[in-house]
Design a protein around this motif. Structure first.
Motif, mmCIF file in Angstrom:
data_model
loop_
_atom_site.group_PDB
_atom_site.id
_atom_site.type_symbol
_atom_site.label_atom_id
_atom_site.label_comp_id
_atom_site.label_asym_id
_atom_site.label_seq_id
_atom_site.Cartn_x
_atom_site.Cartn_y
_atom_site.Cartn_z
ATOM 1 N N ALA A 290 0.857 -1.188 0.000
ATOM 2 C CA ALA A 290 0.000 0.000 0.000
ATOM 3 C C ALA A 290 0.895 1.240 0.000
ATOM 4 O O ALA A 290 1.219 1.785 1.068
ATOM 5 C CB ALA A 290 -0.925 0.006 1.214
ATOM 6 N N PRO A 291 1.325 1.704 -1.170
ATOM 7 C CA PRO A 291 2.244 2.848 -1.244
ATOM 8 C C PRO A 291 1.619 4.110 -0.639
ATOM 9 O O PRO A 291 0.439 4.384 -0.817
ATOM 10 C CB PRO A 291 2.478 3.021 -2.758
ATOM 11 N N ARG A 292 2.450 4.854 0.098
ATOM 12 C CA ARG A 292 1.990 6.106 0.699
ATOM 13 C C ARG A 292 2.073 7.251 -0.299
ATOM 14 O O ARG A 292 2.938 7.252 -1.172
ATOM 15 C CB ARG A 292 2.833 6.458 1.933
ATOM 16 N N VAL A 293 1.201 8.211 -0.139
ATOM 17 C CA VAL A 293 1.235 9.449 -0.922
ATOM 18 C C VAL A 293 1.776 10.547 -0.014
ATOM 19 O O VAL A 293 1.238 10.782 1.077
ATOM 20 C CB VAL A 293 -0.148 9.830 -1.459
ATOM 21 N N ILE A 294 2.817 11.209 -0.454
ATOM 22 C CA ILE A 294 3.492 12.242 0.343
ATOM 23 C C ILE A 294 3.179 13.609 -0.238
ATOM 24 O O ILE A 294 3.196 13.797 -1.462
ATOM 25 C CB ILE A 294 5.013 12.006 0.357
ATOM 26 N N HIS A 295 2.885 14.548 0.648
ATOM 27 C CA HIS A 295 2.626 15.929 0.231
ATOM 28 C C HIS A 295 3.818 16.781 0.640
ATOM 29 O O HIS A 295 4.082 16.984 1.828
ATOM 30 C CB HIS A 295 1.352 16.457 0.888
ATOM 31 N N ALA A 296 4.563 17.268 -0.347
ATOM 32 C CA ALA A 296 5.749 18.084 -0.096
ATOM 33 C C ALA A 296 5.423 19.545 -0.367
ATOM 34 O O ALA A 296 5.005 19.908 -1.465
ATOM 35 C CB ALA A 296 6.910 17.629 -0.982
ATOM 36 N N THR A 297 5.594 20.367 0.665
ATOM 37 C CA THR A 297 5.326 21.799 0.516
ATOM 38 C C THR A 297 6.572 22.645 0.666
ATOM 39 O O THR A 297 6.605 23.793 0.223
ATOM 40 C CB THR A 297 4.297 22.265 1.561
ATOM 41 N N GLY A 298 7.614 22.089 1.302
ATOM 42 C CA GLY A 298 8.805 22.887 1.548
ATOM 43 C C GLY A 298 8.540 23.921 2.642
ATOM 44 O O GLY A 298 7.503 23.916 3.306
ATOM 45 N N SER A 299 9.450 24.829 2.841
ATOM 46 C CA SER A 299 9.304 25.888 3.838
ATOM 47 C C SER A 299 8.739 27.136 3.162
ATOM 48 O O SER A 299 9.442 27.810 2.400
ATOM 49 C CB SER A 299 10.652 26.198 4.495
ATOM 50 N N ARG A 300 7.478 27.438 3.457
ATOM 51 C CA ARG A 300 6.839 28.588 2.817
ATOM 52 C C ARG A 300 7.493 29.897 3.252
ATOM 53 O O ARG A 300 7.684 30.810 2.446
ATOM 54 C CB ARG A 300 5.357 28.597 3.145
ATOM 55 N N MET A 301 7.849 30.006 4.531
ATOM 56 C CA MET A 301 8.453 31.243 5.025
ATOM 57 C C MET A 301 9.821 31.481 4.394
ATOM 58 O O MET A 301 10.178 32.608 4.048
ATOM 59 C CB MET A 301 8.575 31.201 6.544
ATOM 60 N N ARG A 302 10.595 30.417 4.231
ATOM 61 C CA ARG A 302 11.897 30.567 3.566
ATOM 62 C C ARG A 302 11.726 30.983 2.116
ATOM 63 O O ARG A 302 12.473 31.822 1.597
ATOM 64 C CB ARG A 302 12.676 29.255 3.648
ATOM 65 N N ALA A 303 10.728 30.387 1.458
ATOM 66 C CA ALA A 303 10.488 30.741 0.061
ATOM 67 C C ALA A 303 10.053 32.195 -0.063
ATOM 68 O O ALA A 303 10.489 32.915 -0.975
ATOM 69 C CB ALA A 303 9.420 29.814 -0.534
ATOM 70 N N LEU A 304 9.202 32.655 0.872
ATOM 71 C CA LEU A 304 8.769 34.048 0.838
ATOM 72 C C LEU A 304 9.932 34.995 1.083
ATOM 73 O O LEU A 304 10.082 36.019 0.401
ATOM 74 C CB LEU A 304 7.679 34.278 1.894
ATOM 75 N N ALA A 305 10.767 34.648 2.084
ATOM 76 C CA ALA A 305 11.917 35.511 2.394
ATOM 77 C C ALA A 305 12.873 35.578 1.215
ATOM 78 O O ALA A 305 13.372 36.656 0.854
ATOM 79 C CB ALA A 305 12.630 34.995 3.637
ATOM 80 N N ALA A 306 13.142 34.424 0.594
ATOM 81 C CA ALA A 306 14.059 34.408 -0.542
ATOM 82 C C ALA A 306 13.489 35.199 -1.717
ATOM 83 O O ALA A 306 14.208 35.937 -2.403
ATOM 84 C CB ALA A 306 14.340 32.965 -0.964
ATOM 85 N N THR A 307 12.179 35.051 -1.962
ATOM 86 C CA THR A 307 11.545 35.796 -3.058
ATOM 87 C C THR A 307 11.599 37.290 -2.803
ATOM 88 O O THR A 307 11.865 38.090 -3.717
ATOM 89 C CB THR A 307 10.091 35.342 -3.225
ATOM 90 N N LEU A 308 11.335 37.699 -1.556
ATOM 91 C CA LEU A 308 11.362 39.120 -1.213
ATOM 92 C C LEU A 308 12.759 39.707 -1.389
ATOM 93 O O LEU A 308 12.922 40.774 -2.000
ATOM 94 C CB LEU A 308 10.887 39.312 0.224
ATOM 95 N N LEU A 309 13.762 39.010 -0.866
ATOM 96 C CA LEU A 309 15.135 39.504 -0.997
ATOM 97 C C LEU A 309 15.560 39.581 -2.455
ATOM 98 O O LEU A 309 16.198 40.549 -2.885
ATOM 99 C CB LEU A 309 16.086 38.608 -0.209
ATOM 100 N N LEU A 310 15.206 38.543 -3.212
ATOM 101 C CA LEU A 310 15.577 38.527 -4.627
ATOM 102 C C LEU A 310 14.867 39.640 -5.387
ATOM 103 O O LEU A 310 15.483 40.343 -6.203
ATOM 104 C CB LEU A 310 15.221 37.171 -5.236
#
Length: 226
Positions: free
Chosen positions: A170-190
């Motif tokens: 019974a294979p598991r389904v994984i939900h990968a979201t990553g770190s939203r706050m890190r992505a926001l900070a990186a996008t803002l700085l960039l």
């Protein structure tokens, strides 16, 4: 260039600055609304028929089993070119957010292939859990039926038929979201950095062009100092 000079330049070119900030805000909105990616994977193991001499089919990996797995892989992939990345890298790690892969694990290096396991590694990704489960089920069913059809066409006796087994069952389904706050900070700085760099570069280019025009004959008259 000091921070104060950069700020003054941004204010002087505030129209361009606003365009950059609006673009950055749009990028931040996309990052915030990003829902992640769903993924799952399973191995389809090819098992030799059990015999009196070899009752445990799990330890009876032969060249024939590996060849069968490779042949089934080609049929299921229907001519799709395999990525150069090795099988131990997941689809999510490769950046594939909506797709699948069926691969015979290759333990070889850059210059040669080395297939040691009679199994197919199946990986799927998709935007929802239902899409991933349906896609994985379709691929597992295709591998199973293809293996059976090939042996039926070759008139292989039932006692010599290669079987397949899915692990995990019974294979598991994984939900990968990553770190939203890190992505926001990186996008803002960039976004802020690119905006500041573009505005400053534009201002300096305009200043150089203005100075060059003043040096040309008939250019703008310079003020005469007393």
């Amino acid at each position: 260039m000091t921070v104060d000079e950069v700020l003054r330049t941004l204010w002087r070119r505030r129209v361009l600055s606003m365009v950059g900030l609006v673009t950055t805000a749009a990028a931040l909105t996309l990052v915030w609304s990003h829902q992640g990616v769903y993924s799952s994977q399973a191995n389809v193991v090819f098992l030799a028929p059990s015999t009196v001499e070899k009752p445990n089919s799990l330890v009876s990996t032969t060249t024939g089993l590996i060849s069968m797995a490779g042949y089934v892989e080609r049929i299921v992939n229907a001519g799709v070119e395999k990525p150069a990345t090795t099988s131990n890298v997941t689809l999510v790690g490769r950046g594939v957010r909506d797709g699948y892969s069926v691969e015979l694990p290759d333990a070889g290096g850059q210059w040669s292939h080395n297939f040691e396991q009679a199994l197919l590694n199946v990986q799927v990704t998709g935007p929802t859990e239902n899409v991933v489960r349906a896609r994985l089920s379709r691929l597992l069913r295709s591998i199973r039926t293809t293996t059976q059809d090939l042996q039926t066409a070759a008139h292989v006796p039932a006692s010599r038929t290669i079987q397949t087994e899915v692990t995990p069952a019974a294979p598991r389904v994984i939900h990968a979201t990553g770190s939203r706050m890190r992505a926001l900070a990186a996008t803002l700085l960039l976004g802020v950095g690119l905006t500041a760099g573009a505005v400053v570069s534009f201002d300096q280019l305009a200043a150089r062009r203005r100075q060059a025009a003043e040096r040309l004959p008939g250019g703008p008259a310079r003020p005469v100092l007393p």
